[in-house]
Design an enzyme around this catalytic site. Structure first.
Site, PDB file in Angstrom:
ATOM      1  N   ASP A  25      28.115  23.074  77.027  1.00  0.00           N
ATOM      2  CA  ASP A  25      28.722  21.998  76.228  1.00  0.00           C
ATOM      3  C   ASP A  25      29.268  22.439  74.860  1.00  0.00           C
ATOM      4  OD1 ASP A  25      27.696  20.711  78.419  1.00  0.00           O
ATOM      5  OD2 ASP A  25      26.370  19.366  77.321  1.00  0.00           O
ATOM      6  N   GLU A  73      29.706  18.072  78.926  1.00  0.00           N
ATOM      7  CA  GLU A  73      29.170  16.730  79.150  1.00  0.00           C
ATOM      8  C   GLU A  73      30.371  15.805  79.166  1.00  0.00           C
ATOM      9  OE1 GLU A  73      25.926  15.590  76.575  1.00  0.00           O
ATOM     10  OE2 GLU A  73      25.874  13.545  77.367  1.00  0.00           O
ATOM     11  N   LYS A 130      29.447  17.587  83.733  1.00  0.00           N
ATOM     12  CA  LYS A 130      28.130  17.052  84.092  1.00  0.00           C
ATOM     13  C   LYS A 130      27.926  15.692  83.416  1.00  0.00           C
ATOM     14  CE  LYS A 130      25.631  19.693  80.496  1.00  0.00           C
ATOM     15  NZ  LYS A 130      25.265  18.565  79.663  1.00  0.00           N
ATOM     16  N   LYS A 133      22.357  15.280  80.733  1.00  0.00           N
ATOM     17  CA  LYS A 133      22.071  16.306  79.733  1.00  0.00           C
ATOM     18  C   LYS A 133      21.845  17.647  80.439  1.00  0.00           C
ATOM     19  CE  LYS A 133      22.317  13.251  76.450  1.00  0.00           C
ATOM     20  NZ  LYS A 133      23.649  13.073  75.831  1.00  0.00           N
ATOM     21  N   VAL A 158      25.030  24.189  73.082  1.00  0.00           N
ATOM     22  CA  VAL A 158      24.494  23.131  72.201  1.00  0.00           C
ATOM     23  C   VAL A 158      24.190  21.874  73.003  1.00  0.00           C
ATOM     24  CG1 VAL A 158      25.701  24.024  70.191  1.00  0.00           C
ATOM     25  CG2 VAL A 158      26.857  22.324  71.608  1.00  0.00           C
ATOM     26  N   THR A 159      23.254  21.058  72.474  1.00  0.00           N
ATOM     27  CA  THR A 159      22.335  21.378  71.404  1.00  0.00           C
ATOM     28  C   THR A 159      21.026  21.911  71.995  1.00  0.00           C
ATOM     29  OG1 THR A 159      21.381  19.131  71.325  1.00  0.00           O
ATOM     30  CG2 THR A 159      23.274  19.571  69.896  1.00  0.00           C
ATOM     31  N   CYS A 163      20.812  19.264  75.609  1.00  0.00           N
ATOM     32  CA  CYS A 163      21.377  19.752  76.876  1.00  0.00           C
ATOM     33  C   CYS A 163      20.928  21.163  77.241  1.00  0.00           C
ATOM     34  CB  CYS A 163      22.890  19.637  76.834  1.00  0.00           C
ATOM     35  SG  CYS A 163      23.412  17.900  76.840  1.00  0.00           S
ATOM     36  N   GLN A 203       3.066  30.182  76.320  1.00  0.00           N
ATOM     37  CA  GLN A 203       2.244  30.249  77.541  1.00  0.00           C
ATOM     38  C   GLN A 203       2.801  31.269  78.541  1.00  0.00           C
ATOM     39  OE1 GLN A 203       0.735  26.292  78.882  1.00  0.00           O
ATOM     40  NE2 GLN A 203       2.277  25.472  77.490  1.00  0.00           N
TER      41      GLN A 203
HETATM   42  N1  TIU Z   1      25.228  18.607  74.941  1.00  0.00           N
HETATM   43  C1  TIU Z   1      24.261  17.911  74.346  1.00  0.00           C
HETATM   44  O1  TIU Z   1      23.290  18.468  73.828  1.00  0.00           O
HETATM   45  N2  TIU Z   1      24.436  16.528  74.266  1.00  0.00           N
HETATM   46  C2  TIU Z   1      23.900  15.730  73.286  1.00  0.00           C
HETATM   47  O2  TIU Z   1      24.060  14.517  73.311  1.00  0.00           O
HETATM   48  N3  TIU Z   1      23.221  16.364  72.264  1.00  0.00           N
HETATM   49  C3  TIU Z   1      22.710  15.803  71.144  1.00  0.00           C
HETATM   50  O3  TIU Z   1      22.006  16.519  70.411  1.00  0.00           O
HETATM   51  N4  TIU Z   1      22.969  14.548  70.848  1.00  0.00           N
END
Ligand code: TIU
Length: 225
Positions: A25, A73, A130, A133, A158-159, A163, A203
């Site tokens: 993403d 996304e 996709k 997430k 990210v993030t 995701c 772990q």
């Molecule tokens: N790609 C992804 O992480 N989608 C999000 O909505 N991330 C947020 O941190 N909001």
């Protein structure tokens, strides 16, 4: 051939023939002002450092001939793949499907869903849209990996705790070994990045491994020379 990467919590053994890079993403909607990330109230500048690191990873994978996968996304224009629970959550400035400065928020084909120029997909690289997430939910990713003999994923994007972490957990449950490159991922909440990396490798690598970009590059270089 197996590359031995100096990773945490211990050495990551990466089969050259069974590994793909997956960048999660790296889209304008999360990295640029006026997109979904900003509409949720975030400072998008916090994600910028991941762009150069993902660009470096891309160059390394392309040079070595290993496969590259990009995700976005992105929802269908009629929002039929966006559950109301996702669209109506919270009080963002703009919701998924609303018109923003980069087109409709998180809608496939609109400018905001595009991957930033520095990480743009090259011809022949798989791009997966996709609706969730995680990159495995309602996508062909698992079939593609199986068909191509990929057992191991190197991950950036990210993030970190949304995701990226969801995708790592989905991949882990499906039997993939995952290595997250530390500089190639960022969060709008730096503390969340730090603790997510801790959680992943805790772990005895319960979810996966992490390493620095330079550790990855030198581990790969040792294998090829
Ligand atoms: N790609 C992804 O992480 N989608 C999000 O909505 N991330 C947020 O941190 N909001």
């Amino acid at each position: 051939m197996i590359a031995e990467i100096d990773a945490r919590p211990f050495t990551f053994r990466m089969p050259i023939d069974g590994t793909a890079l997956i960048l999660i993403d790296m889209q304008r909607d999360f990295l640029d002002p006026g997109g979904f990330g900003a509409a949720l109230g975030n400072d998008v500048c916090l994600l910028r450092p991941a762009v150069a690191a993902c660009g470096r990873l891309l160059a390394t994978f392309r040079a070595s001939g290993m496969p590259v996968i990009h995700t976005r996304e992105a929802h269908r224009p009629d929002l039929s793949d966006c559950p109301p629970a996702k669209r109506l959550r919270g009080t963002p400035l703009l919701r998924i499907g609303d018109e923003g400065p980069m087109g409709r928020i998180l809608i496939a084909g609109d400018a905001g869903t595009e991957i930033v120029t520095e990480c743009a997909p090259a011809a022949g690289e798989l791009v997966i849209d996709k609706p969730g997430k995680g990159a495995f939910y309602n996508t062909d990713l698992n079939r593609y990996l199986g068909d191509n003999g990929i057992t191991t994923l190197v991950v950036g994007g990210v993030t970190t705790e949304v995701c990226v972490q969801t995708t790592l957990r989905e991949a882990n449950d499906r039997g993939y070994d995952c290595l997250l490159i530390e500089e190639a991922t960022e969060s709008y909440v730096p503390e969340f990045k730090r603790v997510t990396l801790d959680m992943i490798r805790a772990q005895g690598a319960i979810v996966g491994w992490t390493c620095t970009l330079s550790a990855f590059e030198s581990g790969l270089a040792r294998c090829f020379h």
